[in-house]
Design a protein around this motif. Sequence first.
Motif, PDB file in Angstrom:
ATOM      1  N   PRO A 108      49.920  36.947  10.233  1.00  0.00           N
ATOM      2  CA  PRO A 108      49.993  36.985  11.690  1.00  0.00           C
ATOM      3  C   PRO A 108      50.907  35.863  12.187  1.00  0.00           C
ATOM      4  O   PRO A 108      50.833  34.747  11.684  1.00  0.00           O
ATOM      5  N   ASP A 111      57.637  42.202  14.757  1.00  0.00           N
ATOM      6  CA  ASP A 111      56.540  41.652  13.945  1.00  0.00           C
ATOM      7  C   ASP A 111      56.003  42.824  13.135  1.00  0.00           C
ATOM      8  O   ASP A 111      55.357  43.717  13.673  1.00  0.00           O
ATOM      9  N   THR A 112      56.322  42.821  11.834  1.00  0.00           N
ATOM     10  CA  THR A 112      56.106  44.015  11.011  1.00  0.00           C
ATOM     11  C   THR A 112      54.880  43.843  10.128  1.00  0.00           C
ATOM     12  O   THR A 112      54.841  42.973   9.270  1.00  0.00           O
ATOM     13  N   GLN A 155      51.923  45.978   3.662  1.00  0.00           N
ATOM     14  CA  GLN A 155      51.346  45.370   2.462  1.00  0.00           C
ATOM     15  C   GLN A 155      52.110  45.844   1.228  1.00  0.00           C
ATOM     16  O   GLN A 155      52.777  46.882   1.271  1.00  0.00           O
ATOM     17  N   THR A 156      51.936  45.128   0.131  1.00  0.00           N
ATOM     18  CA  THR A 156      52.496  45.583  -1.141  1.00  0.00           C
ATOM     19  C   THR A 156      52.095  47.046  -1.376  1.00  0.00           C
ATOM     20  O   THR A 156      52.888  47.877  -1.817  1.00  0.00           O
ATOM     21  N   ASP A 180      42.319  44.393   6.061  1.00  0.00           N
ATOM     22  CA  ASP A 180      42.629  43.578   7.234  1.00  0.00           C
ATOM     23  C   ASP A 180      41.709  43.929   8.398  1.00  0.00           C
ATOM     24  O   ASP A 180      41.335  45.087   8.576  1.00  0.00           O
ATOM     25  N   ARG A 216      42.716  38.885   6.998  1.00  0.00           N
ATOM     26  CA  ARG A 216      41.875  39.581   6.031  1.00  0.00           C
ATOM     27  C   ARG A 216      40.425  39.538   6.485  1.00  0.00           C
ATOM     28  O   ARG A 216      39.965  38.517   6.979  1.00  0.00           O
TER      29      ARG A 216
HETATM   30  C1  6R9 Z   1      54.465  42.656   3.295  1.00  0.00           C
HETATM   31  C2  6R9 Z   1      53.436  41.726   2.743  1.00  0.00           C
HETATM   32  C3  6R9 Z   1      49.822  41.887   2.826  1.00  0.00           C
HETATM   33  C4  6R9 Z   1      48.907  41.164   3.808  1.00  0.00           C
HETATM   34  C5  6R9 Z   1      48.323  42.080   4.840  1.00  0.00           C
HETATM   35  C6  6R9 Z   1      48.078  41.138   5.986  1.00  0.00           C
HETATM   36  C7  6R9 Z   1      49.233  40.173   5.904  1.00  0.00           C
HETATM   37  C8  6R9 Z   1      51.537  41.083   6.407  1.00  0.00           C
HETATM   38  C9  6R9 Z   1      51.619  40.897   8.551  1.00  0.00           C
HETATM   39  C10 6R9 Z   1      50.359  40.460   8.118  1.00  0.00           C
HETATM   40  C11 6R9 Z   1      49.721  40.028  10.283  1.00  0.00           C
HETATM   41  C12 6R9 Z   1      51.896  40.843   9.968  1.00  0.00           C
HETATM   42  N1  6R9 Z   1      50.348  40.585   6.775  1.00  0.00           N
HETATM   43  N2  6R9 Z   1      52.321  41.267   7.470  1.00  0.00           N
HETATM   44  N3  6R9 Z   1      49.420  40.034   8.972  1.00  0.00           N
HETATM   45  N4  6R9 Z   1      50.904  40.402  10.775  1.00  0.00           N
HETATM   46  N5  6R9 Z   1      53.085  41.203  10.481  1.00  0.00           N
HETATM   47  O1  6R9 Z   1      53.268  40.620   3.218  1.00  0.00           O
HETATM   48  O2  6R9 Z   1      52.695  42.216   1.702  1.00  0.00           O
HETATM   49  O3  6R9 Z   1      52.086  40.203   0.272  1.00  0.00           O
HETATM   50  O4  6R9 Z   1      50.929  42.460   0.039  1.00  0.00           O
HETATM   51  O5  6R9 Z   1      50.501  40.956   1.997  1.00  0.00           O
HETATM   52  O6  6R9 Z   1      49.650  40.190   4.540  1.00  0.00           O
HETATM   53  O7  6R9 Z   1      46.879  40.428   5.787  1.00  0.00           O
HETATM   54  O8  6R9 Z   1      47.156  42.710   4.360  1.00  0.00           O
HETATM   55  P1  6R9 Z   1      51.557  41.438   0.914  1.00  0.00           P
END
Ligand code: 6R9
Length: 646
Positions: free
Chosen positions: A386, A408-409, A412-413, A497, A512
């Motif tokens: 975030p 703001d994207t 997740q993997t 999340d 999370r």
């Molecule tokens: C792409 C990436 C995934 C976790 C995801 C969440 C957090 C990723 C976010 C975000 C808030 C955003 N997350 N982008 N939370 N705003 N724009 O990061 O993949 O390393 O697998 O992490 O990251 O908690 O569940 P990964």
Amino acid sequence: MPDHFFRVPGDFIRPGTLTAGGLQAQRDRFAADPEHYWRGLGDSLDWIHEYSQVKDVSFDRADFRIRWFYDGVLNVSANCIDRHLRTRADQTAIIFEGDDPGVSQHITYAQLSEAVNKRANLLKAHGVKKGDRVTIYMPMVPEAAYFMLACARVGAVHSVVFGGFSPDSIAGRILDCQSDIVITANEGLRGGKTIPLKANVDLALLQCPNVRHVLVVEHTPAHYLTHDGRDISVPKALESMSADCPPEPMNAEDPLFILYTSGSTGKPKGVLHTTAGYLAWAAYTHQTVFDYQDGDVYWCTADIGWVTGHSYVLYGPLANGGTTLMFEGVPNYPTVSRFWQVIDKHQVNIFYTAPTAIRALMRDGEAPVKASSRASLRLLGSVGEPINPEAWLWYHKVVGDSRCPIVDTWWQTETGGILISPVPGATPLKPGSATQPLPGVQPCLVDAEGKVLDGATEGNLCLTDSWPGQMRTVFGDHARFLETYFSTYPGMYFTGDGCRRDEDGYYWITGRVDDVLNVSGHRLGTAEVESALVAHSDVTEAAVVGYPHDIKGQGIWCYVTLKQGVEGTDALKVELRNWVRQEIGPIASPDVIQFAPGLPKTRSGKIMRRILRKIAEGDTSNLGDISTLADPSVVADLIEGAKGLG
Ligand code: 6R9
């Protein structure tokens, strides 16, 4: 923080930019005929044998399947290279910016083609066949991209291991996916320091007798030890390779790569992505979210060792015939202006980075940013965690000169590509919100019992149906895949999340759910408290965890990193406590504030809350594995500092 809309300036819109009307039309097309809508994504790829079947999905555990475009045949490297050669042979595909600011290189699509074909032949010459797993442990250099694409060309499944991981971590990943070829470099360079990649591989391989060959890229002049018969010098071996290697025909659902990622329990999972759906989603989202158009110079700062590097340094941009910048270095070398200098040097139009980098750079103030022009920038992106409104506003005002929208994207993997994000020419922005799902993405919020919640609410973020970029399994452990993602809420993919949806239908990821606090019966996102703390002018970074509290159930423990030169006094603790009460409300009042010179972070910049929770609980006898931390020494300091606080 203001909860109002930032409207994207009118002059952001170019011919071809997706505007509000165009985005709504996409949503309407999806609602009217999903299959036809998805066909639009499938048709953006170049097929060896066209597909006829679009989607076959069931999230029901007894009858589980996820297949997309599944009777088609194609090759990812042909989609990222060959199909562009007719029109873009001399266009730059990759701009390489070295750790040393004196080093950069432009690689055209024609040069990329030659490099990848030769390396594909090199892999074949060493016995690599379709379906074999190849481990890649490389610095952020074009050779990493060449070899990933070479794997795709011959149908091998790459498993990229981040260059910051330890020999033990490399070994674990090699053994888990039974890979018998490793590709590495003699050394990497980061922030003026060398990283002994080949030596790390040598140590890892003491545990991996199955590995037949190590292909060694010679990135620096440094000498390295060669194990006869096993180690191959890439530059030498390439001399005899032909630049023609026909792409292997792959079924849409054949594996493309494995990428290890940590869950809340157990050892890292090998997230498996397949060919067509992954590529279609990476390409579509890269084009849509970044408004990518011909001629744009695009820079994603992620390392190729993370999913963001896979989808948005490599596959998405190249599938779209784009120009993508690969940066070997770090934000603060040789100076804290490095990012902005690189933007000016290569006239970068789109810049995509992580909140942790932005917060670190905020610490140094505006001057190092303002020393650069950044006039080429038109769009900024954020990913990974975030982004607190404070950092969002700084990014927007200082880096983007109040001109550039921020996407703001959220993804997740496991999702392969972006799922929730603004579309910059179409979506009014709110600082700190990932805004809305992309067309075709179907999120829902559920309560702890799995009841779907409507309207403005807060709950656990799930997806009720598939999208093409979804992971297909955990390599070698399909049961774990089903257990982790499809058992908490049967029939849905559970993201892990927490999320709030506001009255405008905007999504705010709260972090999370394992990090959700329950204080006196009130639910509270750790991210909310952190966001409030970092909004204070003396604070750089904050991490908040829950700890057992006699009266409230859970208390709020805040680890706070102060700006340089600010003293951590008791008076400041009182001030911060009042500040948070004021920002969120009395229920969010911190119980403990611990000033922390450093926080335990993974090498990708994520704070390891698991460790912070243990310290706050006073349970430091078993902290688990801390070897993957960027700086394990911060842990001892935190344990010392926590004494007598709880
Ligand atoms: C792409 C990436 C995934 C976790 C995801 C969440 C957090 C990723 C976010 C975000 C808030 C955003 N997350 N982008 N939370 N705003 N724009 O990061 O993949 O390393 O697998 O992490 O990251 O908690 O569940 P990964």
